[in-house]
Design an enzyme around this catalytic site. Structure first.
Site, short mmCIF file in Angstrom:
data_model
loop_
_atom_site.label_atom_id
_atom_site.label_comp_id
_atom_site.label_asym_id
_atom_site.label_seq_id
_atom_site.Cartn_x
_atom_site.Cartn_y
_atom_site.Cartn_z
N ALA A 63 0.87 -1.18 0.00
CA ALA A 63 0.00 0.00 0.00
C ALA A 63 0.91 1.23 0.00
O ALA A 63 2.08 1.15 0.40
CB ALA A 63 -0.88 -0.01 1.23
N GLY A 108 0.71 -4.90 0.98
CA GLY A 108 -0.47 -5.01 0.12
C GLY A 108 -0.23 -5.81 -1.15
O GLY A 108 -1.17 -6.34 -1.74
N GLU A 111 -0.58 -9.29 -0.11
CA GLU A 111 -2.00 -9.47 0.22
C GLU A 111 -2.88 -9.58 -1.03
O GLU A 111 -3.80 -10.40 -1.09
CB GLU A 111 -2.46 -8.30 1.11
CG GLU A 111 -1.85 -8.37 2.50
CD GLU A 111 -2.02 -7.09 3.31
OE1 GLU A 111 -1.71 -6.00 2.78
OE2 GLU A 111 -2.46 -7.18 4.46
N GLU A 131 4.73 -4.78 7.61
CA GLU A 131 3.97 -3.69 8.27
C GLU A 131 4.41 -3.38 9.69
O GLU A 131 4.43 -2.21 10.08
CB GLU A 131 2.46 -4.02 8.26
CG GLU A 131 1.79 -3.84 6.90
CD GLU A 131 1.88 -5.08 6.00
OE1 GLU A 131 2.62 -6.02 6.35
OE2 GLU A 131 1.20 -5.10 4.97
#
Ligand code: CAA
Length: 263
Positions: A63, A108, A111, A131
């Site tokens: 992200a 992300g 993910e 993260e």
């Protein structure tokens, strides 16, 4: 679209996340465009999707850290929901989605690959959930899907330690189905997609639904889900053609494309 390209070749749709300046990191615009791209997929013409990243270095580097850096608690939760909603759409998309992971698949990026049905990668791929090193939890499904795919112990080790793994380890722990050279990756993804695309499309979709929905419930309910989807197939032209071909020993007949929207 600014950051997504979409093309269709022989019943296979190829979605490319194309934001190379940021190693294809997912900002809100990328997520919105991905959502809109999925809405535009013509399910009468496309039987399998391939998701990949532009360039030779990165699939998706996570992200967008710049965008997240100033979020409040409420905004953080909303950003997590935004990503989760798109990834869930991908996971429950009616047709199979293959992630062709061509480099970094971090945060992300790891993910989004886990929201796909099948993951294959190039030998330069790197996976991880970094993260906790940024002071946050994985927020686009990583705490849930990684444990389901590689097991709780391995997922916790990777997530708590923010430990990245290379392609060979990702293969060993079952995070990817196969590893290819960078040159071989897309041809391999297309070959796999073509193998799936030549089979009865409604049956393939029903298999995806049965596997995904069955995993969420106990076995007694899961087999009922399977029975219903199995039964559905007997109303399709594919079942008549597929079994007819076998009984007539006629392999030359092709399975028909039954429009999904007409089901
Ligand atoms: N967000 C925003 N920009 C990013 C990015 C990200 N996740 N990852 C890379 N970029 C940008 C860099 O800032 C850099 O931009 P500039 O050229 O403008 O400085 C550009 O992409 C190239 O990156 P690097 O110079 O860092 O390239 P590198 O080869 O030296 O390193 C890397 C590559 C190891 C992937 C490194 O970029 C990196 O560690 N990126 C962050 C990975 C990460 O932590 N991802 C998780 C994000 S959090 C998340 O995803 C939360 C969630 O679950 C929802």
């Amino acid at each position: 679209m600014e950051f997504i390209t979409y093309e269709v070749e022989d019943m296979v749709g190829i979605i490319t996340i194309n934001r190379p300046k940021a190693l294809n990191a997912l900002n809100s615009t990328v997520l919105d465009e991905l959502d809109a791209t999925l809405d535009q997929v013509d399910l009468d013409a496309v039987r399998v999707l391939i998701l990949t990243g532009a360039g030779e270095k990165s699939f998706v580097a996570g992200a967008d850290i710049g965008e997240m850096s100033s979020l409040t608690k409420e905004e953080g939760e909303a950003f997590g929901k935004k990503g989760n909603d798109v990834f869930r759409k991908l996971e429950t998309f009616p047709i199979p989605v293959i992630a062709a992971i061509n480099g970094f698949a971090l945060g992300g990026g790891c993910e989004i690959s886990m929201s796909c049905d099948i993951r294959i990668c190039s030998d330069n791929a790197v996976f991880g959930q970094p993260e906790v090193g940024l002071g946050i939890t994985p927020g686009f499904g990583g705490t849930q899907r990684l444990a389901r795919i590689v097991g709780v112990g391995k997922a916790k080790e990777m997530i708590y330690g923010a430990r990245n793994i290379k392609a060979d380890e990702a293969y060993r722990i079952g995070l990817v189905n196969n590893v290819y050279t960078q040159e071989e990756l897309m041809p391999a993804a297309k070959k796999l997609a073509a193998t799936i695309a030549k089979n009865a499309p409604i049956a393939v979709r029903n298999c995806k639904k049965a596997i995904n929905e069955g995993l969420q419930v106990d076995m007694d309910q899961a087999i009922v889900i399977e029975e219903k989807l199995f039964g559905d197939c007997f109303e399709t032209e594919d079942q008549k053609a597929g079994m007819g071909n076998f009984l007539e020993k006629d392999k030359s007949k092709k399975l028909k494309v039954v429009p999904f929207k007409n089901r």
